[in-house]
Motif scaffolding. Structure first.
Motif, mmCIF file in Angstrom:
data_model
loop_
_atom_site.group_PDB
_atom_site.id
_atom_site.type_symbol
_atom_site.label_atom_id
_atom_site.label_comp_id
_atom_site.label_asym_id
_atom_site.label_seq_id
_atom_site.Cartn_x
_atom_site.Cartn_y
_atom_site.Cartn_z
ATOM 1 N N GLN A 208 -3.987 17.149 -3.748
ATOM 2 C CA GLN A 208 -3.760 15.771 -4.189
ATOM 3 C C GLN A 208 -2.539 15.165 -3.510
ATOM 4 O OE1 GLN A 208 -3.631 15.482 -8.478
ATOM 5 N NE2 GLN A 208 -5.630 16.470 -8.741
ATOM 6 N N MET A 209 -1.500 15.958 -3.346
ATOM 7 C CA MET A 209 -0.315 15.466 -2.653
ATOM 8 C C MET A 209 -0.635 15.145 -1.199
ATOM 9 S SD MET A 209 2.921 14.674 -2.721
ATOM 10 C CE MET A 209 3.807 15.477 -4.065
ATOM 11 N N LEU A 210 -1.458 15.974 -0.564
ATOM 12 C CA LEU A 210 -1.830 15.742 0.837
ATOM 13 C C LEU A 210 -2.596 14.426 0.964
ATOM 14 C CD1 LEU A 210 -1.709 17.129 3.655
ATOM 15 C CD2 LEU A 210 -4.016 17.990 3.191
ATOM 16 N N GLY A 211 -3.516 14.154 0.032
ATOM 17 C CA GLY A 211 -4.256 12.897 0.068
ATOM 18 C C GLY A 211 -3.361 11.691 -0.169
ATOM 19 N N ALA A 212 -2.422 11.816 -1.116
ATOM 20 C CA ALA A 212 -1.501 10.715 -1.387
ATOM 21 C C ALA A 212 -0.597 10.458 -0.190
ATOM 22 C CB ALA A 212 -0.662 11.029 -2.625
ATOM 23 N N ARG A 213 -0.159 11.524 0.459
ATOM 24 C CA ARG A 213 0.698 11.355 1.635
ATOM 25 C C ARG A 213 -0.067 10.699 2.787
ATOM 26 N NH1 ARG A 213 5.974 11.460 1.789
ATOM 27 N NH2 ARG A 213 6.058 12.622 3.734
ATOM 28 N N PHE A 214 -1.344 10.998 2.897
ATOM 29 C CA PHE A 214 -2.148 10.321 3.924
ATOM 30 C C PHE A 214 -2.166 8.817 3.670
ATOM 31 C CE2 PHE A 214 -6.196 8.544 5.355
ATOM 32 C CZ PHE A 214 -6.153 8.863 6.710
ATOM 33 N N LEU A 215 -2.314 8.419 2.412
ATOM 34 C CA LEU A 215 -2.314 6.993 2.075
ATOM 35 C C LEU A 215 -0.957 6.353 2.342
ATOM 36 C CD1 LEU A 215 -4.380 6.880 -1.243
ATOM 37 C CD2 LEU A 215 -5.084 6.149 1.046
ATOM 38 N N VAL A 216 0.123 7.095 2.143
ATOM 39 C CA VAL A 216 1.440 6.584 2.509
ATOM 40 C C VAL A 216 1.460 6.248 3.999
ATOM 41 C CG1 VAL A 216 3.883 7.171 2.780
ATOM 42 C CG2 VAL A 216 2.691 7.765 0.666
ATOM 43 N N GLY A 217 0.898 7.151 4.806
ATOM 44 C CA GLY A 217 0.849 6.913 6.247
ATOM 45 C C GLY A 217 -0.013 5.719 6.615
ATOM 46 N N VAL A 218 -1.127 5.522 5.884
ATOM 47 C CA VAL A 218 -1.986 4.360 6.142
ATOM 48 C C VAL A 218 -1.195 3.072 5.911
ATOM 49 C CG1 VAL A 218 -4.034 3.100 5.391
ATOM 50 C CG2 VAL A 218 -4.107 5.588 5.576
ATOM 51 N N LEU B 136 0.815 -1.214 0.000
ATOM 52 C CA LEU B 136 0.000 0.000 0.000
ATOM 53 C C LEU B 136 0.844 1.258 0.000
ATOM 54 C CD1 LEU B 136 -2.673 1.441 0.093
ATOM 55 C CD2 LEU B 136 -2.752 1.072 2.574
ATOM 56 N N TRP B 137 1.890 1.326 0.860
ATOM 57 C CA TRP B 137 2.665 2.569 0.887
ATOM 58 C C TRP B 137 3.452 2.754 -0.413
ATOM 59 C CZ3 TRP B 137 5.677 -0.433 4.880
ATOM 60 C CH2 TRP B 137 6.963 -0.754 4.454
ATOM 61 N N SER B 138 3.839 1.670 -1.065
ATOM 62 C CA SER B 138 4.554 1.808 -2.330
ATOM 63 C C SER B 138 3.638 2.349 -3.423
ATOM 64 C CB SER B 138 5.140 0.451 -2.752
ATOM 65 O OG SER B 138 6.069 -0.015 -1.790
ATOM 66 N N ILE B 139 2.417 1.842 -3.473
ATOM 67 C CA ILE B 139 1.461 2.338 -4.466
ATOM 68 C C ILE B 139 1.094 3.794 -4.179
ATOM 69 C CG2 ILE B 139 -0.896 2.070 -5.339
ATOM 70 C CD1 ILE B 139 -0.578 -0.946 -4.922
ATOM 71 N N ALA B 140 0.929 4.125 -2.905
ATOM 72 C CA ALA B 140 0.614 5.511 -2.537
ATOM 73 C C ALA B 140 1.741 6.454 -2.920
ATOM 74 C CB ALA B 140 0.341 5.596 -1.039
ATOM 75 N N THR B 141 2.986 5.980 -2.875
ATOM 76 C CA THR B 141 4.120 6.811 -3.294
ATOM 77 C C THR B 141 4.055 7.129 -4.786
ATOM 78 O OG1 THR B 141 5.464 5.789 -1.552
ATOM 79 C CG2 THR B 141 6.636 6.981 -3.266
ATOM 80 N N VAL B 142 3.530 6.190 -5.568
ATOM 81 C CA VAL B 142 3.294 6.463 -6.990
ATOM 82 C C VAL B 142 2.261 7.573 -7.139
ATOM 83 C CG1 VAL B 142 2.463 5.502 -9.174
ATOM 84 C CG2 VAL B 142 3.897 4.113 -7.664
ATOM 85 N N PHE B 143 1.219 7.554 -6.304
ATOM 86 C CA PHE B 143 0.217 8.617 -6.337
ATOM 87 C C PHE B 143 0.848 9.982 -6.047
ATOM 88 C CE2 PHE B 143 -3.325 5.436 -4.993
ATOM 89 C CZ PHE B 143 -3.347 4.932 -6.289
ATOM 90 N N CYS B 144 1.849 10.007 -5.148
ATOM 91 C CA CYS B 144 2.555 11.265 -4.876
ATOM 92 C C CYS B 144 3.236 11.779 -6.148
ATOM 93 C CB CYS B 144 3.602 11.062 -3.780
ATOM 94 S SG CYS B 144 2.951 10.703 -2.136
ATOM 95 N N ALA B 145 3.771 10.850 -6.930
ATOM 96 C CA ALA B 145 4.498 11.241 -8.140
ATOM 97 C C ALA B 145 3.591 11.884 -9.182
ATOM 98 C CB ALA B 145 5.195 10.015 -8.742
ATOM 99 N N ILE B 146 2.305 11.514 -9.178
ATOM 100 C CA ILE B 146 1.400 12.046 -10.212
ATOM 101 C C ILE B 146 0.482 13.144 -9.665
ATOM 102 C CG2 ILE B 146 1.462 9.893 -11.500
ATOM 103 C CD1 ILE B 146 -1.233 9.156 -10.326
#
Length: 463
Positions: free
Chosen positions: A134-144, A118-128
């Motif tokens: 959007q970055m704040l939401g992706a970073r939240f998923l990294v934390g999850v 999950l955190w690896s996929i969320a890091t991809v979301f940060c890249a896009i």
């Protein structure tokens, strides 16, 4: 050629005969090869779990390396930048305990694989991400994804090693966060300069997914159980190992609560250093982004090295008297308080850098001792949950609070003034650790009573 019987390294086994007991039904000594494999496997598990923790913090801290680029591209304030860091620690703090409880009940290995994916996929979301929201939401998923990895991972590791190594292993494992931050900040800065900041996130995500596959191939629950260490302590008797004390026991032991608070507060300033040193070197030493990232990674490397060395020192000093582990934690906090407090108050120059390096080395040195105390004062069946509670404290009191508070202060007072105030948080950390030392004997008695009560309740329910 005739062979002498005593020239072979074989057990003395007699031939079976009717009515004559033989050694063939007795437990045979482990062969040297099997014994060697049993010694190697725990360290292999530690290595791959440690590698995933590196990936965890690489994905988390790569953001710090690209702060200047995001600040310019999206016109962000320091408090906005800080929120992108703190949102990860905040989500970790909120979700660590419930996810640790789930992992204790439904399998630690399976849980760790899901988290890392999950955190690896969320890091991809940060890249896009295209904007701050959007970055704040992706970073939240990294934390999850990262939420319970530290607590479940260290519980998994401690379960296959003897307690005499727990402070060293805990300190080293937690230092993986700093080492991962070093690689994340340094490599992220270089990639961002060469290819753009988005590719920095992509690189971290790919590495994480590769390590997930390796972990899944090497680690499984059955082999962990085969290598589990059952020591003759108050919390792991032969009858109690299969029982599960109530989760409330994690919060009714005052000594454990002191370890939570002291451990969490000592991470405050370490988290500040992890988040803000790249910006510090960029603004006050006029360094380019990649040079500042490399300089900051040196500070972060000192943090991680200090966690390892301090853990080793703590285990050595606490070998004969476990109470000394509390005192070492206090000493590490005091050294960092003085060095960082004075260092950030000075002007730029060699003396400032030297004091900051010493302070950084000891800034998170108490993490190993506090984790060892939590492990020592809780039952092994809920140890992941206990480490989860410690992780909650580390994130809410330190990793989330530190960078965010300093970001807000920096908007009003300036970054250097804000950084100079951060070490004052060591004072309440020291107080909590001293109180924990005084309450430790009572904490052991409470643990023994909890185990006895659990066993008694189990026996009554089985009648």
């Amino acid at each position: 050629m005739a062979l002498q019987a005593d020239s072979l390294d074989l057990p003395d086994v007699r031939v079976d005969s009717p009515g004559n007991p033989t050694d063939s039904h007795r437990p045979q000594p482990k062969t040297p090869m099997k014994s060697k494999r049993r010694r190697i496997y725990p360290w292999l598990v530690f290595a791959i779990a440690f590698g995933l923790l590196l990936s965890d913090y690489m994905s988390r801290q790569v953001l710090s390396a690209v702060f200047p680029l995001l600040k310019s591209e999206w016109s962000l304030s320091d408090s906005h930048l800080a929120s992108l860091t703190s949102i990860v620690a905040l989500s970790v703090g909120i979700l660590t305990l419930p996810l640790s409880l789930i992992a204790d009940r439904f399998g630690r290995v399976r849980s760790l694989v899901v988290m890392a994916t999950l955190w690896s996929i969320a890091t991809v979301f940060c890249a896009i991400a295209q904007n701050y929201e959007q970055m704040l939401g992706a970073r939240f998923l990294v934390g999850v994804g990262e939420a319970a990895y530290g607590s479940v991972g260290i519980a998994l590791v401690l379960g296959i090693f003897r307690s005499k190594l727990h402070a060293t292993l805990s300190g080293t494992f937690m230092a993986g966060g700093s080492f991962g931050s070093v690689v994340g900040v340094a490599l992220g800065g270089v990639i961002a300069v060469q290819f753009g900041w988005r590719w920095a996130f992509v690189a971290m995500a790919v590495l994480g997914l590769i390590l997930v596959v390796a972990f899944r191939l090497i680690v499984n629950e059955s082999r962990l159980e085969e290598h589990a260490v059952r020591e003759d302590t108050a919390d792991s008797g032969a009858g109690s190992a299969r029982l599960r004390p109530p989760i409330s026991s994690l919060f009714t032991n005052p000594a454990v609560l002191c370890a939570y608070v002291g451990g969490g507060l000592q991470m405050f300033t370490a988290a500040v250093l992890l988040a803000w040193t790249p910006s510090f070197f960029t603004r006050f030493y006029d360094m380019e982004l990649d040079d500042a990232a490399l300089a900051a990674s040196g500070i972060v490397l000192l943090i991680g090295s200090g966690m390892v060395v301090c853990g080793i020192i703590t285990d050595r000093l606490g070998r004969l008297d476990v109470m000394r582990k509390w005192y070492t934690a206090v000493a590490y906090c005091a050294i960092s308080l003085v060095c960082l407090g004075v260092g950030f108050s000075l002007g730029t120059g060699l003396i400032q850098i030297l004091l900051l390096c010493i302070g950084a080395f000891f800034s998170a040195g108490s993490s190993g001792p506090t984790a060892a105390m939590v492990a020592n004062l809780t039952h092994e069946s809920i140890r992941a949950s206990a480490m989860g509670s410690l992780t909650v404290a580390n994130n809410l009191l330190g990793l989330a609070l530190g960078p965010f508070v300093v970001g807000i202060l920096a908007d009003h007072l300036g970054l250097v003034q804000a950084l100079s105030l951060a070490p004052l948080v060591y004072i309440p950390a020291i107080i909590a650790l001293i109180i924990g030392r005084r309450l430790h004997p009572a904490g052991l008695r409470r643990l023994a009573a909890t185990v006895e009560k659990t066993v008694a309740n189990h026996e009554r329910s089985s009648l």
